[in-house]
Design a protein around this motif. Structure first.
Motif, mmCIF file in Angstrom:
data_model
loop_
_atom_site.group_PDB
_atom_site.id
_atom_site.type_symbol
_atom_site.label_atom_id
_atom_site.label_comp_id
_atom_site.label_asym_id
_atom_site.label_seq_id
_atom_site.Cartn_x
_atom_site.Cartn_y
_atom_site.Cartn_z
ATOM 1 N N ASP A 1 -3.474 18.143 -11.154
ATOM 2 C CA ASP A 1 -2.373 17.442 -11.862
ATOM 3 C C ASP A 1 -1.242 17.134 -10.890
ATOM 4 O O ASP A 1 -0.653 16.055 -10.926
ATOM 5 C CB ASP A 1 -1.792 18.331 -12.982
ATOM 6 C CG ASP A 1 -2.715 18.356 -14.193
ATOM 7 O OD1 ASP A 1 -3.662 17.553 -14.231
ATOM 8 O OD2 ASP A 1 -2.495 19.214 -15.078
ATOM 9 N N ALA B 1 -2.122 14.239 -8.731
ATOM 10 C CA ALA B 1 -2.020 12.980 -9.496
ATOM 11 C C ALA B 1 -0.557 12.549 -9.608
ATOM 12 O O ALA B 1 -0.216 11.366 -9.480
ATOM 13 C CB ALA B 1 -2.629 13.166 -10.882
ATOM 14 N N ARG B 2 0.298 13.537 -9.797
ATOM 15 C CA ARG B 2 1.724 13.222 -9.978
ATOM 16 C C ARG B 2 2.363 12.743 -8.668
ATOM 17 O O ARG B 2 3.100 11.759 -8.662
ATOM 18 C CB ARG B 2 2.462 14.457 -10.515
ATOM 19 C CG ARG B 2 3.791 14.111 -11.151
ATOM 20 C CD ARG B 2 4.216 15.176 -12.127
ATOM 21 N NE ARG B 2 4.419 16.457 -11.482
ATOM 22 C CZ ARG B 2 5.441 16.758 -10.675
ATOM 23 N NH1 ARG B 2 6.357 15.840 -10.403
ATOM 24 N NH2 ARG B 2 5.558 17.954 -10.147
ATOM 25 N N ALA C 1 0.908 11.252 -6.297
ATOM 26 C CA ALA C 1 0.387 9.898 -6.012
ATOM 27 C C ALA C 1 1.194 8.878 -6.808
ATOM 28 O O ALA C 1 1.670 7.871 -6.267
ATOM 29 C CB ALA C 1 -1.090 9.819 -6.364
ATOM 30 N N GLU C 2 1.375 9.162 -8.101
ATOM 31 C CA GLU C 2 2.108 8.219 -8.973
ATOM 32 C C GLU C 2 3.555 8.041 -8.530
ATOM 33 O O GLU C 2 4.098 6.943 -8.569
ATOM 34 C CB GLU C 2 2.097 8.740 -10.415
ATOM 35 C CG GLU C 2 0.828 8.362 -11.164
ATOM 36 C CD GLU C 2 0.712 9.140 -12.474
ATOM 37 O OE1 GLU C 2 -0.417 9.383 -12.858
ATOM 38 O OE2 GLU C 2 1.765 9.522 -13.048
ATOM 39 N N GLU C 3 4.172 9.142 -8.123
ATOM 40 C CA GLU C 3 5.606 9.098 -7.819
ATOM 41 C C GLU C 3 5.924 8.562 -6.422
ATOM 42 O O GLU C 3 7.055 8.191 -6.159
ATOM 43 C CB GLU C 3 6.216 10.500 -7.982
ATOM 44 C CG GLU C 3 6.269 10.935 -9.443
ATOM 45 C CD GLU C 3 6.737 12.381 -9.616
ATOM 46 O OE1 GLU C 3 7.074 13.033 -8.613
ATOM 47 O OE2 GLU C 3 6.750 12.861 -10.771
ATOM 48 N N ASP D 1 1.908 3.323 -3.941
ATOM 49 C CA ASP D 1 1.456 2.177 -4.732
ATOM 50 C C ASP D 1 0.132 2.567 -5.392
ATOM 51 O O ASP D 1 -0.784 3.048 -4.712
ATOM 52 C CB ASP D 1 1.263 0.978 -3.774
ATOM 53 C CG ASP D 1 1.023 -0.302 -4.543
ATOM 54 O OD1 ASP D 1 0.135 -0.309 -5.424
ATOM 55 O OD2 ASP D 1 1.733 -1.287 -4.273
ATOM 56 N N PRO D 2 -0.018 2.336 -6.708
ATOM 57 C CA PRO D 2 -1.260 2.753 -7.393
ATOM 58 C C PRO D 2 -2.502 2.015 -6.891
ATOM 59 O O PRO D 2 -3.632 2.465 -7.135
ATOM 60 C CB PRO D 2 -0.986 2.437 -8.867
ATOM 61 C CG PRO D 2 0.189 1.524 -8.867
ATOM 62 C CD PRO D 2 0.969 1.779 -7.629
ATOM 63 N N THR E 1 -4.743 6.503 -5.349
ATOM 64 C CA THR E 1 -4.904 6.824 -6.778
ATOM 65 C C THR E 1 -5.681 8.129 -6.900
ATOM 66 O O THR E 1 -6.640 8.340 -6.162
ATOM 67 C CB THR E 1 -5.738 5.718 -7.479
ATOM 68 O OG1 THR E 1 -5.181 4.461 -7.145
ATOM 69 C CG2 THR E 1 -5.747 5.890 -8.986
#
Ligand code: NAD
Length: 460
Positions: free
Chosen positions: A152, A155-156, A158-160, A163-164, A168
């Motif tokens: 988790d 994932a966070r 990467a998002e924050e 660029d997605p 990813t």
């Protein structure tokens, strides 16, 4: 609503578009992404400790040394050498190519899938990513479902921070990974067990996608009669019981020369007490086993006839004491599979040659450790036995040197990474010949005796 397959297809399409537009090529861009990872290690430091404690109850100094420290070292080397690694590499040209220049361009492969395991869930995700990013690729990461807090977290971040369409994180277990592997990638980098490695390789064959497989195996620690026993004991105990033995390069079993066995085991018991203290079963200063399945698999090895140290466990906390099993044979169940836990079987040998022959008759391990003072024997062991990598008079410290390629051989894996090896793994070596237009040798175009004679001269 999108199906899983449509969702994955969309992610890969977005990544391919991003890469094809040339966004990842530039030196400044790559360096910036590496700097972002460096900043993440600092900005999210408290959370990193928190998730690794929640997933594996890792002690702080192990988090520092074997997760954050290794990632930091890799980042330093990559950032420092990036522009040098990216330079086209000049090579010589033979006389027949007079007037031309030859060089190799390091081309990014494109969209890379990285599949990570649970045992060092941060390090084994981020270190391959450093190689992939340095080489100018985009990354889709599939972390392990067995370390959900770290997954988790990944994932966070990467998002924050990214660029997605560039970095990813896709979460999930076997079912999701099976679907994800149906997509077309430009490289798949897998760390895990050999059974899943085979599944990954089979899926990759659909598009002839190249793979790197970082697998496991049974890595021996050999202690010879002239070894520095106190030092060997300390380093073997550290190498075996760090992360409760859930380390791909942990000494899986101990092979000791019979005349020094008693002294070595005595020293190891002392070291276990001094390194881990009395409250291991309460989870103090010692990692836990990742889940009940693995705990039960390990518990089955705890045969009281063989236990000479440890052997106690706490099922509620999923902790098994650092354990030593003596008088083990090659045929015992514990010698038939990778242990991946805090249980060390001990086998003894009379002649080192016999011990090496036995190792050689088995699958090639990921690592091998030799403890002994004789330089001739040190070289002989390192050269004769086949294994991914290893150490003389130490255990898995070799993997923490970013200047040494890290990877397996045979059943313990294929390909390597860390430092420059990581950059090379995620690059295509594009060979270029730049020909002169100032003159032209006629000999390669047509036959005739004169041409053949010149050609013979050049090639002789
Ligand atoms: P694993 O093979 O069970 O899982 C690795 C990854 O594969 C996970 O992300 C998992 O979700 C995925 N996966 C599991 N089943 C799958 C399936 N059927 N199809 C597709 N994907 C699937 O390994 P693990 O239990 O996470 O890790 C332990 C193993 O990894 C040990 O054998 C250890 O030696 C090895 N390992 C090797 C290295 C190395 O650097 N060589 C490092 C750590 C661990």
């Amino acid at each position: 609503m999108m199906t899983l397959q449509e969702n994955y297809q969309q992610i890969v399409d977005d990544h391919r578009k991003y890469v094809d537009q040339g966004n990842t090529i530039d030196y400044t861009f790559r360096k910036q992404q590496l700097e972002t990872i460096k900043k993440i290690l600092k900005d999210y430091e408290t959370e990193i400790y928190d998730v690794l404690r929640k997933d594996l109850n890792k002690p702080d100094h192990e988090i520092m040394l074997t997760e954050i420290g290794i990632i930091q070292n890799e980042l330093e080397v990559a950032i420092k050498n990036l522009s040098y690694w990216m330079q086209p590499e000049k090579v010589a040209s033979p006389l027949t190519h007079k007037g031309s220049k030859s060089y190799i361009i390091k081309e990014p492969l494109g969209v890379v899938l990285i599949i990570a395991p649970w045992n060092y869930p941060l390090q084994l995700s981020l270190v391959p990513i450093i190689g992939a990013i340095a080489a100018g690729n985009s990354v889709i990461l599939k972390p392990s479902e067995h370390a959900p807090h770290t997954s988790d977290f990944l994932a966070r971040i990467a998002e924050e921070n990214f660029d997605p369409s560039y970095f990813t994180v896709v979460q999930g277990a076997a079912e999701e990974t099976t679907e994800l592997l149906k997509q077309r990638f430009d490289h798949i980098f897998f760390t895990g067990g050999s059974n899943v490695g085979k599944i990954v390789m089979r899926a990759a064959s659909e598009y002839l996608t190249p793979v790197t497989l970082e697998l496991g195996g049974k890595s021996p620690a050999i202690v010879d009669e002239d070894a520095n026993i106190q030092m060997a004991a300390k380093r073997i105990v550290w190498g075996k019981y760090t992360n409760a033995g859930q380390t791909c390069v942990a000494p899986d079993y101990l092979l000791v020369q019979e005349s020094v066995k008693f002294k070595l085991l005595k020293a190891m018991k002392k070291q276990i007490k001094s390194l881990y203290g009395k409250n291991v079963l309460q989870g103090e200063n010692f990692s836990r086993i990742i889940n009940l399945d693995h705990f039960n698999r390990l518990k089955a090895f705890l045969n009281s006839d063989h236990i000479v140290h440890g052997g106690e466990y706490n099922e509620e906390e999923l902790v098994i004491e650092p354990t030593i099993l003596d008088k083990i044979d090659w045929e015992d169940p514990i010698m038939q599979e990778e242990i991946f836990g805090p249980i060390l079987p001990v086998l003894q040998f009379e002649n080192i040659e016999d011990a090496l022959a036995l190792i050689k008759s088995r699958e090639k391990p990921l690592a091998l450790y030799y403890f002994g003072e004789n330089p001739r024997m040190q070289s002989q062991v390192m050269e004769y036995a086949s294994f991914g990598g290893g150490s003389i008079n130490d255990t898995f410290f070799h993997l923490a040197n970013p200047h040494l390629p890290f990877g397996g051989v045979g059943q313990s894996g294929m390909g390597s990474y860390h430092g420059k090896a990581g950059f090379d793994t995620f690059s295509h070596q594009k060979s270029i010949l730049k020909q002169t237009t100032k003159f032209d040798f006629p000999f390669r175009y047509s036959g005739g005796t004169v041409t053949s004679n010149i050609l013979k001269k050049f090639l002789s």
